[in-house]
Motif scaffolding. Structure first.
Motif, PDB file in Angstrom:
ATOM      1  N   TYR A  59       7.283  22.399  21.571  1.00 33.77           N
ATOM      2  CA  TYR A  59       5.955  23.082  21.326  1.00 33.77           C
ATOM      3  C   TYR A  59       6.549  24.873  22.012  1.00 33.77           C
ATOM      4  N   LEU A  60       7.165  24.248  22.817  1.00 30.24           N
ATOM      5  CA  LEU A  60       8.357  25.354  23.334  1.00 30.24           C
ATOM      6  C   LEU A  60       8.932  26.679  22.586  1.00 30.24           C
ATOM      7  N   VAL A  61       9.332  25.971  21.270  1.00 32.50           N
ATOM      8  CA  VAL A  61       9.181  27.251  20.287  1.00 32.50           C
ATOM      9  C   VAL A  61       8.107  27.704  19.476  1.00 32.50           C
ATOM     10  N   GLN A  62       6.595  27.501  19.786  1.00 38.35           N
ATOM     11  CA  GLN A  62       5.557  28.329  19.427  1.00 38.35           C
ATOM     12  C   GLN A  62       5.307  28.519  20.624  1.00 38.35           C
ATOM     13  N   GLN A  63       5.391  28.013  21.913  1.00 32.74           N
ATOM     14  CA  GLN A  63       5.076  29.182  23.109  1.00 32.74           C
ATOM     15  C   GLN A  63       6.188  30.077  23.332  1.00 32.74           C
ATOM     16  N   ARG A  64       7.197  30.265  22.512  1.00 31.71           N
ATOM     17  CA  ARG A  64       7.571  31.457  22.356  1.00 31.71           C
ATOM     18  C   ARG A  64       8.535  31.543  23.305  1.00 31.71           C
ATOM     19  N   MET A  65       8.602  30.924  23.942  1.00 30.36           N
ATOM     20  CA  MET A  65      10.289  29.979  25.480  1.00 30.36           C
ATOM     21  C   MET A  65      11.397  29.622  24.724  1.00 30.36           C
ATOM     22  N   LYS A  66      12.365  30.778  24.001  1.00 30.06           N
ATOM     23  CA  LYS A  66      12.962  30.747  23.083  1.00 30.06           C
ATOM     24  C   LYS A  66      14.192  29.905  24.178  1.00 30.06           C
ATOM     25  N   SER A  67      14.306  30.576  25.185  1.00 33.67           N
ATOM     26  CA  SER A  67      15.898  29.811  25.800  1.00 33.67           C
ATOM     27  C   SER A  67      15.896  28.358  26.308  1.00 33.67           C
ATOM     28  N   ASP A  68      14.480  28.283  26.438  1.00 36.38           N
ATOM     29  CA  ASP A  68      14.234  26.829  27.376  1.00 36.38           C
ATOM     30  C   ASP A  68      14.427  25.878  25.812  1.00 36.38           C
ATOM     31  N   ALA A  69      13.545  25.931  25.515  1.00 36.02           N
ATOM     32  CA  ALA A  69      13.664  25.224  23.351  1.00 36.02           C
ATOM     33  C   ALA A  69      14.628  24.672  23.835  1.00 36.02           C
ATOM     34  N   VAL A  70      16.032  25.748  23.278  1.00 29.24           N
ATOM     35  CA  VAL A  70      17.315  25.887  22.926  1.00 29.24           C
ATOM     36  C   VAL A  70      17.526  24.554  23.769  1.00 29.24           C
ATOM     37  N   ARG A  71      17.634  25.216  24.878  1.00 30.65           N
ATOM     38  CA  ARG A  71      18.059  23.852  26.125  1.00 30.65           C
ATOM     39  C   ARG A  71      17.733  21.871  25.828  1.00 30.65           C
ATOM     40  N   GLU A  72      16.368  22.096  25.558  1.00 32.93           N
ATOM     41  CA  GLU A  72      16.291  20.844  25.049  1.00 32.93           C
ATOM     42  C   GLU A  72      16.212  20.412  23.935  1.00 32.93           C
ATOM     43  N   TYR A  73      16.958  21.056  22.730  1.00 32.46           N
ATOM     44  CA  TYR A  73      17.091  20.440  21.597  1.00 32.46           C
ATOM     45  C   TYR A  73      18.690  20.479  21.691  1.00 32.46           C
ATOM     46  N   GLN A  74      19.018  21.349  22.386  1.00 30.31           N
ATOM     47  CA  GLN A  74      20.608  20.958  22.857  1.00 30.31           C
ATOM     48  C   GLN A  74      20.514  19.348  23.681  1.00 30.31           C
ATOM     49  N   ALA A  75      20.162  19.313  24.859  1.00 31.67           N
ATOM     50  CA  ALA A  75      19.970  18.287  25.591  1.00 31.67           C
ATOM     51  C   ALA A  75      20.052  16.697  24.669  1.00 31.67           C
ATOM     52  N   ALA A  76      18.484  17.023  23.810  1.00 31.71           N
ATOM     53  CA  ALA A  76      18.527  16.033  22.647  1.00 31.71           C
ATOM     54  C   ALA A  76      19.528  15.596  21.686  1.00 31.71           C
ATOM     55  N   ALA A  77      20.300  17.037  21.093  1.00 29.04           N
ATOM     56  CA  ALA A  77      21.880  17.119  19.916  1.00 29.04           C
ATOM     57  C   ALA A  77      22.275  16.245  20.690  1.00 29.04           C
ATOM     58  N   GLU A  78      22.101  15.980  21.975  1.00 30.75           N
ATOM     59  CA  GLU A  78      24.203  15.678  22.490  1.00 30.75           C
ATOM     60  C   GLU A  78      24.157  14.548  23.093  1.00 30.75           C
ATOM     61  N   TYR A  79      22.658  13.794  23.063  1.00 30.55           N
ATOM     62  CA  TYR A  79      22.144  12.687  23.914  1.00 30.55           C
ATOM     63  C   TYR A  79      22.408  11.112  22.193  1.00 30.55           C
ATOM     64  N   ALA A  80      21.899  12.058  20.996  1.00 38.01           N
ATOM     65  CA  ALA A  80      21.871  11.654  19.571  1.00 38.01           C
ATOM     66  C   ALA A  80      23.593  11.158  19.683  1.00 38.01           C
ATOM     67  N   GLN A  81      24.361  12.454  19.536  1.00 38.54           N
ATOM     68  CA  GLN A  81      25.508  12.759  19.199  1.00 38.54           C
ATOM     69  C   GLN A  81      26.310  11.240  19.883  1.00 38.54           C
ATOM     70  N   GLN A  82      25.845  11.035  21.241  1.00 37.96           N
ATOM     71  CA  GLN A  82      26.501  10.408  22.447  1.00 37.96           C
ATOM     72  C   GLN A  82      26.587   9.004  22.205  1.00 37.96           C
ATOM     73  N   SER A  83      25.427   8.234  21.629  1.00 38.81           N
ATOM     74  CA  SER A  83      25.015   7.189  21.143  1.00 38.81           C
ATOM     75  C   SER A  83      25.065   7.001  19.820  1.00 38.81           C
ATOM     76  N   GLY A  84      25.398   8.207  19.114  1.00 33.76           N
ATOM     77  CA  GLY A  84      25.712   7.576  17.682  1.00 33.76           C
ATOM     78  C   GLY A  84      24.545   7.382  16.200  1.00 33.76           C
ATOM     79  N   LEU A  85      24.150   8.380  17.357  1.00 30.49           N
ATOM     80  CA  LEU A  85      22.515   8.548  16.017  1.00 30.49           C
ATOM     81  C   LEU A  85      22.545   9.367  14.974  1.00 30.49           C
TER      82      LEU A  85
END
Length: 610
Positions: free
Chosen positions: A183-209
């Protein structure tokens, strides 16, 4: 109390008892029972006004009489007074919430949704009630509906707040965080979107998903393409999953950004080797060796030269670099070079092309068929299949290129269709030339017709060096439109929107359709065209939401219903949601409108489901 609250008491004793009790501010329990029974009788007779008056007496006597309040709300709904019904239901739900009865409050909010299924406040309240009970799945479901309704109503800040609340309540929920980032990408809030993607990716990586990580990392890299760590991680994981083609796609993008990155180059070579393109793998190892030498990392450089000799045992450059160490590879056979994909894989690719066609994904079918042709460029039948697909997507330029190759192959194979194809190619070339000429004429005409614009002479002798920028001309054209067309001229804005759409100017088209939608006569058609533009932009899910909103409007004509159901079906088909696509197409058929190919599409999808 008012005329509806007056009742005749049949005896002086009862009248005195009534007066005595009501003077003290209450109704005797026995009388409440009688009033309640009378309410039931009046409701069964359809005398809603009188029933409401009696229920008002009970509630005035006991404001916490939830049962009567709920009956009042239900009666308001039957009387066609939805606002009063919703307000009454909401009062009861608030009382239950204050008393800590969350399940009872949930039941009342669900009654509100029977009155208005798209009541945003009810969905939001349900999410909060479920959260209070620890029922997170139901909570997230209603938050998602709330956000969707807010977005549909243009209340974007409120929608964003809901997405953030979903993440706050379940920070470990990868899906919720990704939806927020999307949704942040759609609203052109790129820096906020990057932070959320990064947090989701890090959690997935830590959880072995790993699957979840790949999904998130792909989205993350699409908004942060200069982050080499993401690209390298994607490449590494795809190599581990024995998918060297996908790995190579990511790693080549990394290589383009940093051709001397010593983490990227070994993986590029590994991907080429896995694809049995050994000469390319050797070339990459050579480049890696040179990079190491340049950096003074001589041991690593030697290791890379050895990799070259493991592939090409008599490579002179590698042997010279290694000196005596290179002699151990002398006399060994060189690994043979193989194509990126053996032709034995083509039948499977052709099956996938047919699958894409079945589900209406013509563009993907074209892309895959182009890969097939590149693997076996001398096979005329493959070119013909690509030619047919390009006809379906109306890619005139692509058709011209394929026809040229078909004619060359037909000459070699003595195929009798050569003359027919040559004639079609000549016609295409003439059409393309005319289109190019018309485009130049349009640019000049647009510039000349604008109020106050400079007259552009077409005569090359007069202005041999004048070049008209398309963007500049269109910018001037839009300024002219603003000055010459009133905002309330819905018909003109609607036609202008269609013109913009055909030119591929999607933002301008949506703006024009928005202005047209302010007119009641054009509202439905303008919203329909906005959804079609969203489809063209690839925003299929948002298009579905808009079609849903249109189909909920009252008094739609059968043609409007048919068109919107049909386009909604196409959206579901694009997303490979076959059941929903069939349902939408059947709804389009139920309107009785004559939509070409509709029944054939239903039959095809039904057969695909088996």
């Amino acid at each position: 109390m008012g005329k509806f609250f007056q009742i005749e008491l049949c005896s002086p004793i009862l009248r005195a008892a009534h007066c005595s009790h009501e003077c003290e501010g209450g109704i005797l329990p026995a009388n409440r029972s009688k009033i309640s029974a009378n309410v039931s009788k009046l409701l069964s007779q359809g005398k809603y006004d009188k029933a409401m008056a009696e229920m008002a007496r009970l509630v005035e006597d006991d404001p916490a009489d939830h049962r009567t309040l709920l009956r009042m709300a239900e009666t308001y709904a039957k009387m066609g007074r939805p606002i009063d019904a919703i307000q009454t239901y909401e009062n009861v739900a608030n009382q239950y919430t204050a008393e800590g009865f969350h399940m009872k409050a949930i039941a009342v909010y669900k009654q509100m949704l029977r009155v208005d299924t798209n009541l945003t406040s009810a969905h939001k309240a349900l999410a909060e009630q479920y959260h209070a009970l620890g029922m997170q799945k139901d909570c997230i479901t209603h938050y998602e509906i709330t956000a969707s309704l807010l977005e549909r109503g243009g209340r974007l800040r409120e929608a964003l707040a809901i997405f953030r609340r979903m993440v706050e309540q379940q920070p470990e929920n990868i899906a919720s965080r990704v939806k927020l980032a999307d949704y942040l990408v759609q609203q052109r809030m790129k820096s906020d979107a990057v932070r959320e993607y990064q947090a989701a990716a890090e959690y997935a990586q830590q959880s072995g998903l790993t699957d979840e990580y790949l999904m998130v990392a792909e989205k993350w890299w699409s908004v942060a393409p200069t982050n080499l760590n993401i690209g390298r991680n994607l490449g590494r994981l795809y190599l581990q999953r024995a998918d060297p083609e996908k790995a190579l796609g990511k790693l080549q993008q990394c290589f383009q950004q940093d051709p001397e990155d010593v983490e990227t180059l070994p993986m590029v070579a590994e991907a080429f080797a896995a694809l049995e393109q050994h000469n390319k793998a050797a070339a990459v190892y050579k480049e890696l060796a040179r990079v190491f030498q340049k950096k003074g990392m001589h041991a690593d450089a030697k290791s890379s030269w050895r990799k070259v000799l493991e592939i090409i045992h008599d490579d002179k450059e590698a042997k010279e670099a290694l000196g005596d160490d290179g002699e151990m590879f002398s006399g060994l056979p060189t690994v043979p070079e193989m194509p990126a994909m053996a032709n034995s894989g083509i039948p499977e690719m052709l099956k996938e092309v047919d699958v894409f066609k079945t589900y209406g994904l013509q563009k993907k079918a074209v892309e895959l068929m182009q890969e097939v042709v590149s693997l076996d460029p001398k096979n005329l039948s493959y070119h013909v299949r690509l030619y047919d697909l390009l006809h379906e997507v109306k890619d005139v330029h692509g058709l011209a290129g394929v026809l040229q190759k078909m004619i060359v192959l037909a000459d070699v194979t003595q195929d009798g269709r050569k003359g027919e194809w040559q004639s079609e190619l000549n016609t295409l070339k003439a059409t393309l030339q005319e289109a190019q000429d018309d485009s130049v004429e349009l640019e000049v005409a647009l510039a000349a017709d604008l109020p106050g614009s400079v007259n552009v002479q077409a005569d090359q002798d007069i202005a041999p060096n004048v070049q008209v920028s398309v963007d500049e001309v269109l910018g001037q054209f839009k300024e002219g439109v603003k000055k010459s067309i009133e905002d309330d001229d819905a018909e003109t804005h609607f036609e202008l929107g269609i013109a913009y759409k055909e030119m591929g100017l999607f933002n301008e088209a949506k703006d024009a359709f928005h202005l047209a939608s302010q007119s009641k006569e054009k509202e439905v058609d303008a919203h329909h065209m906005t959804a079609v533009v969203l489809m063209d932009e690839g925003d299929t899910e948002k298009a579905i939401m808009l079609f849903d909103a249109i189909l909920q409007k009252p008094n739609l004509s059968s043609s409007q219903q048919g068109a919107n159901w049909f386009q909604k079906g196409l959206c579901h088909q694009r997303l490979q949601q076959v059941d929903q696509a069939i349902a939408a197409f059947k709804s389009a058929a139920d309107t009785g409108e004559n939509i070409p190919g509709l029944q054939a599409r239903i039959d095809l999808l039904s057969n695909a489901l088996g």
